[in-house]
Scaffold this motif. Sequence first.
Motif, PDB file in Angstrom:
ATOM      1  N   TYR A 148       0.827  -1.210   0.000  1.00 47.77           N
ATOM      2  CA  TYR A 148       0.000   0.000   0.000  1.00 47.77           C
ATOM      3  C   TYR A 148       0.859   1.258   0.000  1.00 47.77           C
ATOM      4  N   GLY A 149       2.099   1.129   0.452  1.00 47.31           N
ATOM      5  CA  GLY A 149       3.009   2.262   0.428  1.00 47.31           C
ATOM      6  C   GLY A 149       2.906   3.175   1.625  1.00 47.31           C
ATOM      7  N   ASP A 150       2.377   2.679   2.744  1.00 47.81           N
ATOM      8  CA  ASP A 150       2.293   3.543   3.935  1.00 47.81           C
ATOM      9  C   ASP A 150       2.977   2.895   5.144  1.00 47.81           C
ATOM     10  N   GLY A 151       4.051   2.172   4.888  1.00 48.41           N
ATOM     11  CA  GLY A 151       4.811   1.566   5.975  1.00 48.41           C
ATOM     12  C   GLY A 151       4.125   0.340   6.560  1.00 48.41           C
ATOM     13  N   TRP A 152       4.684  -0.120   7.684  1.00 47.56           N
ATOM     14  CA  TRP A 152       4.198  -1.379   8.279  1.00 47.56           C
ATOM     15  C   TRP A 152       3.175  -1.125   9.389  1.00 47.56           C
ATOM     16  N   PRO A 194       8.892  11.044  -0.011  1.00 51.02           N
ATOM     17  CA  PRO A 194       9.229   9.732  -0.586  1.00 51.02           C
ATOM     18  C   PRO A 194       8.263   8.662  -0.090  1.00 51.02           C
ATOM     19  N   ASP A 195       8.002   7.662  -0.917  1.00 52.90           N
ATOM     20  CA  ASP A 195       6.999   6.669  -0.514  1.00 52.90           C
ATOM     21  C   ASP A 195       7.524   5.765   0.590  1.00 52.90           C
ATOM     22  N   TRP A 196       6.618   5.010   1.181  1.00 56.64           N
ATOM     23  CA  TRP A 196       6.912   4.141   2.320  1.00 56.64           C
ATOM     24  C   TRP A 196       6.814   2.688   1.886  1.00 56.64           C
ATOM     25  N   THR A 197       7.117   2.435   0.635  1.00 55.30           N
ATOM     26  CA  THR A 197       6.864   1.110   0.055  1.00 55.30           C
ATOM     27  C   THR A 197       7.894   0.071   0.463  1.00 55.30           C
ATOM     28  N   SER A 198       9.163   0.441   0.553  1.00 60.29           N
ATOM     29  CA  SER A 198      10.189  -0.573   0.786  1.00 60.29           C
ATOM     30  C   SER A 198      11.368   0.003   1.552  1.00 60.29           C
ATOM     31  N   GLY A 199      12.171  -0.909   2.081  1.00 60.55           N
ATOM     32  CA  GLY A 199      13.382  -0.526   2.787  1.00 60.55           C
ATOM     33  C   GLY A 199      14.141  -1.761   3.217  1.00 60.55           C
ATOM     34  N   GLY A 255      11.971  -3.153  10.924  1.00 61.47           N
ATOM     35  CA  GLY A 255      10.691  -3.012  10.248  1.00 61.47           C
ATOM     36  C   GLY A 255      10.632  -1.690   9.519  1.00 61.47           C
ATOM     37  N   LEU A 256       9.590  -1.511   8.690  1.00 65.06           N
ATOM     38  CA  LEU A 256       9.375  -0.228   8.036  1.00 65.06           C
ATOM     39  C   LEU A 256       8.660   0.708   8.997  1.00 65.06           C
ATOM     40  N   CYS A 257       9.062   1.981   8.997  1.00 67.53           N
ATOM     41  CA  CYS A 257       8.362   2.969   9.806  1.00 67.53           C
ATOM     42  C   CYS A 257       6.945   3.175   9.267  1.00 67.53           C
ATOM     43  N   THR A 258       6.079   3.709  10.086  1.00 69.88           N
ATOM     44  CA  THR A 258       4.717   4.062   9.679  1.00 69.88           C
ATOM     45  C   THR A 258       4.508   5.556   9.905  1.00 69.88           C
TER      46      THR A 258
END
Length: 278
Positions: A165-169, A217-222, A193-196
């Motif tokens: 969804y691109g909004d972090g975890w 920037p999007d929150w899709t991956s890291g 984990g990915l930030c939210t």
Amino acid sequence: MKNIFKAFGVLFVGLTLFFSSCEEEQIVYNPVSGQTLASFSTSAKNLPVPAEGNSVNIDITASTESDVARTISVEVDPTSTATPDQYTISNPGIAAGKFVGTITVEGNFDALPEEGATMLVLNLKDVSDSNDLTFGNETVTITLFRKCDEAPTPGEWIINMEDIYGDGWQTTTGNGGPGISITLSDGTVFEVGLCTPYEENSYDCTGFDTVFDSDAPDWTSGSATIEIPDGIESAEWYFPGDNWEEISFSIVAPNGNIVAQGNPGTPAGPIEIDFCAQ
């Protein structure tokens, strides 16, 4: 009274003769020239095979001896699931004057399946120079499977993370939650984990800690990395869950192999690491 004792004496003599005749008719087993009963010592064996290889010895017993060395003959049963490249069979046989010999089955780690086990079923066919050969336990099943060291490889481990969804975890709640935890045998705990954008994370997450903005920037991956030192005996990996069924991840060992993956909707629970691939 004399007649009673006399009758008893006759009965005693008769019983003595009867039992004596029974003892004389007993058959004495002959371990040299008698019938030979050959048998595997067991019907099943497990063979865990590490990368350096492993083998198992299986005894074959013959009920008679011979003054010459005897050859043991076995054949692979059609019900076997193991392929010829997965094992090697050697037949040392039974030495002269002995009743017991062995065969050796060696497993080939590289050819074994990465998961699960394979079965090698052997039939005992012959023991040379054995009189009037018959068989007892004539089949043995060897279960071969890879055995890998569960101690994690020292070095840098990479955890790649995505959110479709691109909004972090959002793991345990709709706004956020904990990340993947890694607990080492020395007590060290990592959390990744990915930030939210919806709440402040309780750990050092990967991504951005500003309010969600379409211009950001999007929150899709890291990706995150952890360093596992020498001497660690075990590492327990735990995934907290996927609230919106949007989360995926992969874990990469120091050798570059992916050793675990999670797809959107993966339930909370321990992460199984493929130790054979690390």
